[in-house]
Motif scaffolding. Structure first.
Motif, PDB file in Angstrom:
ATOM      1  N   ASN A 564       0.847  -1.184   0.000  1.00 53.28           N
ATOM      2  CA  ASN A 564       0.000   0.000   0.000  1.00 53.28           C
ATOM      3  C   ASN A 564       0.887   1.240   0.000  1.00 53.28           C
ATOM      4  OD1 ASN A 564      -1.457   2.277   1.617  1.00 53.28           O
ATOM      5  ND2 ASN A 564      -3.100   0.975   0.825  1.00 53.28           N
ATOM      6  N   SER A 565       0.707   2.102  -0.976  1.00 47.73           N
ATOM      7  CA  SER A 565       1.605   3.250  -1.161  1.00 47.73           C
ATOM      8  C   SER A 565       1.498   4.246  -0.010  1.00 47.73           C
ATOM      9  CB  SER A 565       1.293   3.941  -2.488  1.00 47.73           C
ATOM     10  OG  SER A 565      -0.053   4.385  -2.525  1.00 47.73           O
ATOM     11  N   GLU A 566       0.300   4.473   0.509  1.00 44.20           N
ATOM     12  CA  GLU A 566       0.134   5.432   1.597  1.00 44.20           C
ATOM     13  C   GLU A 566       0.843   4.959   2.863  1.00 44.20           C
ATOM     14  OE1 GLU A 566      -3.392   7.675   4.213  1.00 44.20           O
ATOM     15  OE2 GLU A 566      -3.918   6.228   2.634  1.00 44.20           O
ATOM     16  N   LEU A 567       0.693   3.681   3.180  1.00 42.95           N
ATOM     17  CA  LEU A 567       1.373   3.134   4.345  1.00 42.95           C
ATOM     18  C   LEU A 567       2.885   3.189   4.153  1.00 42.95           C
ATOM     19  CD1 LEU A 567       1.346   1.741   7.085  1.00 42.95           C
ATOM     20  CD2 LEU A 567       1.041  -0.446   5.909  1.00 42.95           C
ATOM     21  N   GLN A 568       3.352   2.845   2.961  1.00 43.56           N
ATOM     22  CA  GLN A 568       4.795   2.876   2.718  1.00 43.56           C
ATOM     23  C   GLN A 568       5.351   4.279   2.874  1.00 43.56           C
ATOM     24  OE1 GLN A 568       6.915   0.404  -0.201  1.00 43.56           O
ATOM     25  NE2 GLN A 568       7.455   2.306  -1.247  1.00 43.56           N
ATOM     26  N   THR A 569       4.631   5.267   2.425  1.00 47.81           N
ATOM     27  CA  THR A 569       5.085   6.651   2.564  1.00 47.81           C
ATOM     28  C   THR A 569       5.260   7.025   4.032  1.00 47.81           C
ATOM     29  OG1 THR A 569       4.027   7.312   0.493  1.00 47.81           O
ATOM     30  CG2 THR A 569       4.505   9.056   2.080  1.00 47.81           C
ATOM     31  N   GLN A 570       4.287   6.663   4.850  1.00 51.53           N
ATOM     32  CA  GLN A 570       4.389   6.970   6.275  1.00 51.53           C
ATOM     33  C   GLN A 570       5.533   6.208   6.925  1.00 51.53           C
ATOM     34  OE1 GLN A 570       1.266   7.641   8.892  1.00 51.53           O
ATOM     35  NE2 GLN A 570      -0.326   8.012   7.347  1.00 51.53           N
ATOM     36  N   LEU A 571       5.705   4.965   6.550  1.00 48.64           N
ATOM     37  CA  LEU A 571       6.784   4.156   7.122  1.00 48.64           C
ATOM     38  C   LEU A 571       8.153   4.706   6.730  1.00 48.64           C
ATOM     39  CD1 LEU A 571       5.224   0.653   6.440  1.00 48.64           C
ATOM     40  CD2 LEU A 571       5.729   1.572   8.708  1.00 48.64           C
ATOM     41  N   LEU A 572       8.308   5.096   5.481  1.00 43.04           N
ATOM     42  CA  LEU A 572       9.583   5.647   5.032  1.00 43.04           C
ATOM     43  C   LEU A 572       9.921   6.923   5.794  1.00 43.04           C
ATOM     44  CD1 LEU A 572       9.253   5.093   1.173  1.00 43.04           C
ATOM     45  CD2 LEU A 572      10.928   4.011   2.692  1.00 43.04           C
ATOM     46  N   ARG A 573       8.911   7.750   6.021  1.00 46.71           N
ATOM     47  CA  ARG A 573       9.138   8.993   6.751  1.00 46.71           C
ATOM     48  C   ARG A 573       9.564   8.696   8.190  1.00 46.71           C
ATOM     49  NH1 ARG A 573       4.339  10.895   6.392  1.00 46.71           N
ATOM     50  NH2 ARG A 573       4.679  11.935   4.395  1.00 46.71           N
ATOM     51  N   GLN A 574       8.861   7.780   8.852  1.00 43.90           N
ATOM     52  CA  GLN A 574       9.205   7.471  10.243  1.00 43.90           C
ATOM     53  C   GLN A 574      10.555   6.769  10.340  1.00 43.90           C
ATOM     54  OE1 GLN A 574       7.845   4.741  14.010  1.00 43.90           O
ATOM     55  NE2 GLN A 574       6.241   5.340  12.596  1.00 43.90           N
ATOM     56  N   GLN A 575      10.812   5.824   9.426  1.00 41.41           N
ATOM     57  CA  GLN A 575      12.073   5.098   9.458  1.00 41.41           C
ATOM     58  C   GLN A 575      13.253   6.070   9.299  1.00 41.41           C
ATOM     59  OE1 GLN A 575      12.090   1.881  10.019  1.00 41.41           O
ATOM     60  NE2 GLN A 575      14.111   1.140   9.490  1.00 41.41           N
ATOM     61  N   SER A 576      13.111   7.030   8.416  1.00 41.80           N
ATOM     62  CA  SER A 576      14.170   8.004   8.205  1.00 41.80           C
ATOM     63  C   SER A 576      14.431   8.819   9.456  1.00 41.80           C
ATOM     64  CB  SER A 576      13.796   8.927   7.044  1.00 41.80           C
ATOM     65  OG  SER A 576      14.749   9.951   6.883  1.00 41.80           O
ATOM     66  N   LYS A 577      13.371   9.279  10.097  1.00 38.38           N
ATOM     67  CA  LYS A 577      13.521  10.083  11.311  1.00 38.38           C
ATOM     68  C   LYS A 577      14.078   9.256  12.460  1.00 38.38           C
ATOM     69  CE  LYS A 577       9.921  13.507  10.305  1.00 38.38           C
ATOM     70  NZ  LYS A 577       8.645  14.099  10.776  1.00 38.38           N
ATOM     71  N   LEU A 578      13.637   8.006  12.564  1.00 37.86           N
ATOM     72  CA  LEU A 578      14.112   7.142  13.643  1.00 37.86           C
ATOM     73  C   LEU A 578      15.595   6.846  13.473  1.00 37.86           C
ATOM     74  CD1 LEU A 578      13.463   5.360  16.122  1.00 37.86           C
ATOM     75  CD2 LEU A 578      12.951   3.508  14.523  1.00 37.86           C
ATOM     76  N   HIS A 579      16.011   6.516  12.260  1.00 40.67           N
ATOM     77  CA  HIS A 579      17.423   6.224  12.019  1.00 40.67           C
ATOM     78  C   HIS A 579      18.292   7.458  12.236  1.00 40.67           C
ATOM     79  CE1 HIS A 579      16.838   2.329   9.452  1.00 40.67           C
ATOM     80  NE2 HIS A 579      16.592   2.162  10.731  1.00 40.67           N
ATOM     81  N   GLU A 580      17.744   8.608  11.904  1.00 41.19           N
ATOM     82  CA  GLU A 580      18.483   9.848  12.129  1.00 41.19           C
ATOM     83  C   GLU A 580      18.725  10.060  13.612  1.00 41.19           C
ATOM     84  OE1 GLU A 580      17.927  14.668  11.414  1.00 41.19           O
ATOM     85  OE2 GLU A 580      16.543  13.248  10.509  1.00 41.19           O
ATOM     86  N   ALA A 581      17.690   9.796  14.438  1.00 39.31           N
ATOM     87  CA  ALA A 581      17.829   9.945  15.891  1.00 39.31           C
ATOM     88  C   ALA A 581      18.789   8.918  16.459  1.00 39.31           C
ATOM     89  CB  ALA A 581      16.457   9.835  16.561  1.00 39.31           C
ATOM     90  N   VAL A 582      18.695   7.670  15.985  1.00 38.43           N
ATOM     91  CA  VAL A 582      19.541   6.599  16.505  1.00 38.43           C
ATOM     92  C   VAL A 582      21.003   6.855  16.182  1.00 38.43           C
ATOM     93  CG1 VAL A 582      20.098   4.151  16.242  1.00 38.43           C
ATOM     94  CG2 VAL A 582      17.714   4.865  16.493  1.00 38.43           C
ATOM     95  N   SER A 583      21.267   7.450  15.012  1.00 40.01           N
ATOM     96  CA  SER A 583      22.652   7.667  14.594  1.00 40.01           C
ATOM     97  C   SER A 583      23.306   8.846  15.296  1.00 40.01           C
ATOM     98  CB  SER A 583      22.696   7.891  13.076  1.00 40.01           C
ATOM     99  OG  SER A 583      22.007   9.083  12.718  1.00 40.01           O
ATOM    100  N   GLN A 584      22.517   9.669  15.963  1.00 39.86           N
ATOM    101  CA  GLN A 584      23.078  10.844  16.622  1.00 39.86           C
ATOM    102  C   GLN A 584      23.834  10.466  17.897  1.00 39.86           C
ATOM    103  OE1 GLN A 584      19.691  13.430  17.133  1.00 39.86           O
ATOM    104  NE2 GLN A 584      19.763  14.147  15.019  1.00 39.86           N
TER     105      GLN A 584
END
Length: 584
Positions: A564-584
Motif C-alpha cells: 500500500n503506497s500510503e502506508l509505505q510513505t508513512q513508514l519511510l518517513r518514520q524510518q528516516s527520522k528514527l534512524h536519524e535519531a539513533v545515529s546521533q
C-alpha cells in the motif's frame, strides 16, 4: 473470577465479502467485512524497503516483575523468623482501617517460590523474570528515621530490607532467598534450561542501607562488605555532613544527604566503581541475562557511562534499562544517549498516560498517544523502552478488571517492551501504594486462583500473540484512528526477507464496536493471530468493517511485504527520522 466457556472461546464470526467470494472465518471477538482494494493504492513488491523499530534482540522479551519476598514462600527453612533480636525482622504488620493491612517485615518469599511457579509465569506468555535485588541486607528492623505507619509515605523507621534495596554486601546473596539445594546460579540455570525464562538482575549503585539517625548503632546498617567479607565502608551512624572524607571507612560515601537515611555512595570514588563492577560481573557470570538499574537518576551520567562501559567490555550485548522516576520524557531520555551510558529506561511518561486512559472509563483513546514519541527524536530509540502501568514504588493501577484487560491489550501490541508487576493478573491490591498493600504477599493460593481469572486469561492470549509476532516485537508503529473507546494502528517489520504487518484493533468500551477501515490496507493473505485461519484480500475498492467485542482486541497478520503506497510513505518517513535519531 472464573471464565465461562463462552469467554474462554477465542473464536468469533469473521466474514469477508468480495464480488465473487464470501468466506466465513473466526477471530477473537470480531466480525469482518472486506471490500477489495483499488489498484491505485497498490505498489510493486519487487523491491521491499527495510522497516523496523529496533533490531535489538531484547525487543522479543516481555517481563514479569516480582518482589521476591512477597511472591511465594517455597522454603520455610530460610524464613529466619527469630532473626533481629531486639529489632525483629519477620512479619511486621501495618494495620489500617476496615481490616486493611500492609507489612514491612520479611514474609518468606524466596528463590524456590519463584522456581516452583516458573511454568505459571511462562504459560502467561512472559519470557523474562525480574527479581528485586538479591544481595545481603541487614538482619534487623531499622531503629532510626521516622516511624512508618499504615498509609504513610517516605518513612523507613521500623522497616526491614525485605525488598532487597538496602544492601550491605553486594557480593553475597541474602540468606532469606536461597535454599540448600538452590543457589542463585541454580535458579538462573533452571529458569532458562527448564522453563526458557531469562532473569533480570536488579542492580543498585546509588545507595546502601540506612546509615544514620539510629537510636543505637545496628549491625550491617551503614556498612559495606566486599566479596571476602571484609568491611570496606562504614557510615558509623554519623550524619553525612559530619563524615570525614579522609577516613577510609567514610570515603565510599558522599557528605550530603540522599534518599531518606540511606548511605549516598560517592560517584567520584574509583573504589566505588571497582566494587560494583566486580559485584555485577559476578552475578552476570552466574546467569543474569539483563540488568535493571535502580535510582539511575540519582547518580550523574559519567558514573553510569563508566560502569556500563566496564560491564560491556565483558558482555557487549547485555540489555540494560534504568529507573529514572520522572514523567518528563526529555529528562529520562538523557539516559538513552550513548554519551550518558546508552541504556533503555522504564517509560514513566507512558505509565502516566496508560493509567489515565485505562483507569477512567470516560477517557478518549487519543489521550494515550502523547507518550509514544515515535519519530521526534526525544529518545534514542522509543521502541526499546520498557512500558508498564504500575510497580512496587507507586500506586497499583486503580482500574476495573476490564481496565486491566484493556491496558494489557495495549501494552502487548503498542511500541515498547512490556513489564507487568506481580498480582496485576488478578487486579491484586487495586490502587494501593507501598504502605497500604502495594507490596503485600501474593502466595500460592492466589496464583492457583489466578489461573481462572479473566485478567490472567486475557493477558495470556495477547501475550502469546506478541511472543510469536516479530511485527509486535520490533515493527514500526503507524497509527490509524484513535477516538473515544476505539484505536487502530499498524506494526510493520520488513528486514532480510522477513516481512510481517500486524493490524491492531482495540475496543475499551462496554459494548462491541464496529471499525471501518479504508486506510493503508495491503492486499495479500492475512492470518488471524488467535486462530491461525487465513483469508485473502485482493482486487478493488478496499474497505474493512470489523466488529470487536467489548474490551477486546483483534490482531491480523500479513506475512508478506506491504503493498500500500500510503502506508509505505508513512513508514519511510518514520524510518528516516528514527534512524536519524539513533545515529546521533
Amino acid at each position: 473470577m472464573k471464565k465461562d466457556n463462552s469467554t474462554m472461546n477465542f473464536s468469533r464470526a469473521l466474514t469477508l465479502t468480495s464480488v465473487s467470494t464470501i468466506l466465513s472465518l473466526s477471530i477473537f471477538g470480531c466480525t469482518f467485512s472486506v471490500k477489495q482494494p483499488s489498484n491505485s493504492s497498490i505498489i510493486s513488491n519487487q523491491q521491499n524497503p527495510v522497516f523496523y523499530g529496533t533490531l535489538n534482540p531484547y525487543a522479543s522479551e516481555s517481563v514479569y516483575f516480582l518482589l521476591t519476598d512477597r511472591f511465594v514462600d517455597g522454603d520455610k527453612t530460610n524464613n529466619h523468623e527469630a532473626q533481629g533480636g531486639k529489632y525483629p525482622s519477620f512479619d511486621i504488620p501495618l494495620n489500617g482501617p476496615d481490616g486493611q493491612h500492609a507489612n514491612v517485615g520479611y514474609l518468606g518469599g524466596d528463590f524456590k517460590g519463584v522456581l516452583s511457579n516458573a511454568e505459571y509465569i511462562k504459560n502467561m506468555g512472559f519470557t523474562s523474570v525480574w527479581l528485586t535485588p538479591i544481595y545481603d541486607n541487614p538482619d534487623q528492623a531499622f531503629n532510626g528515621g521516622e516511624k512508618v505507619a499504615f498509609g504513610e509515605y517516605y518513612k523507613d523507621g521500623g522497616k526491614t530490607g525485605y525488598h532487597g534495596y538496602w544492601a550491605n554486601n553486594f557480593y553475597q546473596v541474602d540468606e532469606h532467598l536461597p535454599s540448600k539445594d538452590l543457589s542463585f546460579a541454580g535458579l538462573t540455570k533452571q529458569l532458562k534450561d527448564k522453563h526458557d525464562l531469562n532473569l533480570v538482575l536488579d542492580i543498585v549503585a546509588n545507595h546502601g542501607s540506612p546509615s544514620y539517625s539510629m537510636v543505637e548503632d545496628q549491625p550491617k546498617f551503614g556498612e559495606i562488605y566486599d566479596q571476602g567479607g571484609k568491611l570496606v565502608a562504614d557510615h558509623q551512624n554519623i550524619y553525612p555532613e559530619n563524615l570525614d572524607p579522609s577516613n577510609p571507612m567514610h570515603a565510599f560515601f558522599n557528605t550530603h544527604t540522599g534518599l531518606a537515611q540511606l548511605s549516598d555512595l560517592n560517584e567520584n570514588n574509583e573504589a566505588v566503581l571497582d566494587y560494583f563492577e566486580g559485584a555485577y560481573l559476578k552475578w552476570i557470570a552466574q546467569g543474569a541475562h539483563a540488568l535493571r538499574v535502580d535510582t539511575i537518576k540519582e547518580m550523574p551520567h559519567h558514573f553510569w557511562k563508566k560502569l556500563f562501559g566496564r560491564i560491556r567490555q565483558h558482555h557487549p550485548d547485555i540489555f540494560i534499562f534504568g529507573e529514572s522516576y520522572s514523567y518528563d520524557a526529555e529528562f529520562i531520555a538523557e539516559h538513552t544517549r550513548s554519551e550518558n551510558g546508552g541504556v533503555s529506561v522504564l517509560d514513566f511518561p507512558g505509565r502516566k498516560a496508560i493509567t489515565e486512559v485505562f483507569e477512567n472509563t470516560d477517557s478518549d483513546f487519543s489521550d494515550i498517544l502523547s507518550y509514544l514519541h515515535l519519530d521526534d527524536g526525544v529518545y534514542q530509540n522509543p521502541y526499546e523502552l520498557m512500558t508498564f502501568y504500575d510497580n512496587h514504588d507507586m500506586e497499583r493501577m486503580n482500574a476495573t478488571d476490564e481496565g486491566f484487560i484493556d491496558a494489557n491489550n495495549w501494552l502487548f501490541t503498542a511500541r515498547g517492551i512490556p513489564v507487568v508487576y506481580y498480582g496485576s493478573e488478578i487486579n491484586f491490591m487495586t490502587g494501593k501504594p507501598e504502605h497500604k498493600g502495594n507490596r503485600n504477599y501474593l502466595g500460592q493460593q492466589r496464583i492457583e486462583q489466578a489461573k481462572n481469572h479473566i485478567i490472567h486469561n486475557e493477558l495470556t492470549s495477547i501475550a502469546h500473540v506478541r511472543k510469536s509476532s516479530v511485527a509486535l516485537q520490533r515493527g514500526l508503529q503507524v497509527n490509524v484512528d484513535f477516538k473515544d473507546d476505539m484505536a487502530s494502528f499498524y506494526r510493520v517489520y520488513q528486514n532480510n526477507g522477513d516481512n510481517q504487518t500486524a493490524l491492531v484493533l482495540l475496543n475499551k468500551g462496554n459494548s462491541e464496536a464496529e471499525f471501518t477501515l479504508d486506510k493503508m490496507l495491503s492486499t495479500g493473505l492475512w492470518t488471524n493471530a488467535m486462530t491461525g485461519q487465513e483469508y485473502l484480500v485482493d482486487n478493488n475498492d478496499l474497505a474493512l468493517n470489523i466488529t470487536v467485542k467489548s474490551h477486546g482486541v483483534a490482531v491480523l497478520l500479513l506475512n508478506s511485504a506491504i503493498n500500500n503506497s500510503e502506508l509505505q510513505t508513512q513508514l519511510l518517513r518514520q524510518q528516516s527520522k528514527l534512524h536519524e535519531a539513533v545515529s546521533q
